[in-house]
Design a protein around this motif. Structure first.
Motif, PDB file in Angstrom:
ATOM      1  N   GLN A  68       0.651  -1.202   0.023  1.00 33.23           N
ATOM      2  CA  GLN A  68      -0.041   0.195   0.186  1.00 33.23           C
ATOM      3  C   GLN A  68       0.840   1.191  -0.070  1.00 33.23           C
ATOM      4  O   GLN A  68       0.512   2.204  -0.644  1.00 33.23           O
ATOM      5  N   THR A 127      -5.153   0.258  -4.956  1.00 31.59           N
ATOM      6  CA  THR A 127      -6.488   0.355  -4.649  1.00 31.59           C
ATOM      7  C   THR A 127      -6.842  -0.976  -5.623  1.00 31.59           C
ATOM      8  O   THR A 127      -8.138  -1.225  -5.283  1.00 31.59           O
ATOM      9  N   LYS A 128      -6.050  -1.554  -6.217  1.00 28.71           N
ATOM     10  CA  LYS A 128      -6.378  -2.556  -7.078  1.00 28.71           C
ATOM     11  C   LYS A 128      -5.452  -3.709  -6.935  1.00 28.71           C
ATOM     12  O   LYS A 128      -4.683  -4.260  -7.781  1.00 28.71           O
ATOM     13  N   GLY A 159      -8.581  -2.060   3.312  1.00 27.67           N
ATOM     14  CA  GLY A 159      -8.108  -1.487   1.917  1.00 27.67           C
ATOM     15  C   GLY A 159      -6.838  -2.151   1.499  1.00 27.67           C
ATOM     16  O   GLY A 159      -6.275  -1.610   0.425  1.00 27.67           O
ATOM     17  N   ARG A 208      -8.709  -5.963  -2.794  1.00 25.03           N
ATOM     18  CA  ARG A 208     -10.145  -5.832  -3.351  1.00 25.03           C
ATOM     19  C   ARG A 208     -10.501  -7.316  -3.982  1.00 25.03           C
ATOM     20  O   ARG A 208     -11.525  -7.160  -4.528  1.00 25.03           O
TER      21      ARG A 208
END
Length: 544
Positions: free
Chosen positions: A212, A223-224, A250, A253
């Motif tokens: 991250q 975010t992917k 987070g 995903r």
């Protein structure tokens, strides 16, 4: 029951890192105040052996992973880091096996890793033209090995990145080391009181936090992120889905799981006997703080003690002792109970198995040759189950060799009178039942796809064995397209592929990979329905 897990990718079909090309450009990234130098290889840049946490050595042994401080010294990331300490395996000595079987078995039991306690490193592979502005999807690979062996160096991420480039869905690949065997999964009341259980899973989580913070420098989009694993790596993925009330923080995903699902395990104190064994063997029995004493024991002495404990090829097979358990921190309850409670990350996932998951682990149980010995074998797994339950299981897994594993091979592959029976039992108990339970509970809540690999069915005695599906990924096979499309689009389908429908309770579709002229077909996940339903029930009633 216990989680028996599994294995290891084999140098027989896994590549080592691609050699450096003649490209004069040397890839670099800036992390904090440091320049990290990697390797350029054709269309892929790679950075190897980057530390993501402080070395878990000295007083940090048996402690939670400590975040790496900001990088302020330039670093040459051109070689894989050392693997974490490996458990010694007891390789069954099986006489008379065909050369093909011996080759696959030897590859699957290869533990030729250089290892060290200073092992918390990761590797990043990215398209050569990626920049910090590229915003590419990211896949994090978590290797398998029964939570006892394994490392990142036998998995060439260039295969994945090149496939993503070819399919016009370029992605970044990350592989991570994590602590194994007792170093990562020590279990006792002392460990519980100190809040240092499931350290291998905590290492993985820390690596995800590193991603991250830093992956955008390599061209990735934080975010992917999809987490992907095989065997114990797949089980790890599932446990990241059920920890923290299902809150991913987070960190990812989506999830892709090969041969591993949420496992039925009990409290961390169930491992007390093996903790006490290490304490006794290392001279810590008289210490007022045995956990601290174990931190101070010389590495060689601790490894000697660990190697006297059962491993993934000890009788009765996948009954493991070093594995995730309910510690009150990472796992607040039996993972399968967490699934029933709805404590699951609401993300799309893919999960699948090989048809003959149990064969590889059944060579260690060749002493089981009679009905009464098979009954004792089952009772070993479920010591608290009543006799009537054991008898029912024996009916679901009969002595008729035509119904055993390797499945659909008739009278062939009966290495002993009970081998195929044991293999069928082990494969369903440890893999097929866990996957089906997870899908039954979650398919109505989130997008789910499932697969079954029935390739290599003709390998004598092994059939479509555990880990054989990775042949279709790390050698650039047809599974890799499904993976990279899912990483990019959260959907494994794409132009030119057989349409893969989702798994639902009313239509439990399986994308089934086959040998021969028809390589894929859609089948239904209804095989051995009564037997697997019984396994699911037993897992909920008798966690280890």
């Amino acid at each position: 029951m216990m989680l028996r897990l599994s294995l290891l990718l084999t140098t027989c079909w896994a590549f080592v890192a691609a050699s450096t090309s003649n490209n004069p450009a040397t890839p670099t990234v800036t992390l904090d105040n440091a320049t990290i130098t990697g390797i350029a290889s054709d269309s892929v840049n790679m950075w190897l052996g980057i530390p993501f946490a402080l070395p878990p050595t000295g007083n940090l042994r048996f402690q939670l992973p400590q975040p790496i401080p900001p990088y302020n010294t330039n670093y040459s990331a051109t070689a894989y880091g050392l693997a974490c300490p490996q458990q010694a395996l007891t390789i069954p000595n099986v006489q008379g096996l065909p050369a093909e079987t011996l080759a696959y078995f030897a590859a699957a039991t290869d533990t030729n890793y250089s290892s060290s306690e200073d092992c918390l490193t990761l590797n990043v592979f990215a398209p050569a033209d990626a920049t910090p502005q590229s915003g590419l999807p990211v896949v994090i690979w978590i290797f398998g090995g029964g939570f006892q062996i394994g490392g990142t160096s036998t998995y060439n991420g260039s295969v994945i990145v090149n496939a993503s480039i070819t399919l016009n869905v370029p992605a970044v690949y990350v592989s991570i080391n994590y602590r194994l065997t007792a170093f990562g999964f020590l279990a006792s009341q002392e460990v519980k009181d100190a809040g240092v259980g499931n350290l291998g899973l905590q290492d993985q989580r820390q690596a995800m936090r590193w991603v991250q913070k830093y992956i955008s420098a390599f061209g990735g989009d934080p975010t992917k992120v999809t987490i992907w694993g095989q065997s114990s790596g797949s089980m790890s993925v599932a446990l990241h889905m059920v920890t923290n009330g299902g809150n991913t923080e987070g960190l990812f995903r989506a999830a892709f799981m090969e041969s591993g699902s949420p496992l039925p395990v009990g409290d961390i104190t169930h491992g007390q006997g093996y903790y006490d064994f290490l304490v006794d063997q290392t001279g810590c029995a008289n210490s007022s703080d045995t956990l601290q004493c174990l931190r101070e024991v010389p590495y060689s002495a601790l490894m000697d003690a660990i190697n006297q404990t059962p491993n993934i090829f000890s009788y009765p097979g996948m009954f493991l002792i070093w594995l995730p358990r309910v510690d009150g921190v990472f796992l607040t309850a039996d993972p399968q109970d967490l699934v029933l409670q709805g404590s699951v990350a609401d993300i799309p996932f893919i999960t699948g198995d090989c048809d003959d998951e149990g064969t590889l682990f059944s060579f260690s149980s060749l002493n089981v040759t009679t009905d009464s010995q098979f009954e004792e074998y089952i009772q070993y797994w479920f010591p608290d189950a009543p006799s009537a339950t054991i008898q029912q299981l024996m009916e679901y897994y009969p002595g008729n060799i035509t119904q055993g594993s390797p499945f659909d091979t008739g009278d062939l592959n009966a290495l002993t009178p009970q081998f195929k029976r044991v293999a069928a039992f082990q494969g369903d108990m440890s893999f097929h039942a866990r996957r089906r339970f997870f899908l039954e509970q979650r398919s109505s809540n989130q997008n789910t796809w499932a697969f079954l690999s029935k390739r290599l069915k003709t390998v004598p005695y092994l059939g479509s064995f555990h880990a054989s599906d990775l042949l279709n990924i790390y050698t650039g096979g047809d599974v890799v397209s499904r993976l990279v499309r899912f990483v990019a689009n959260l959907d494994p389908n794409g132009v030119g592929d057989l349409e893969w429908p989702m798994w639902t309770s009313y239509s439990p579709n399986l994308l089934t990979f086959l040998d021969g002229s028809v390589p894929q077909e859609i089948t239904q996940d209804t095989y051995r329905a009564e037997a697997i339903a019984c396994m699911i029930k037993l897992g909920l009633e008798y966690p280890i």
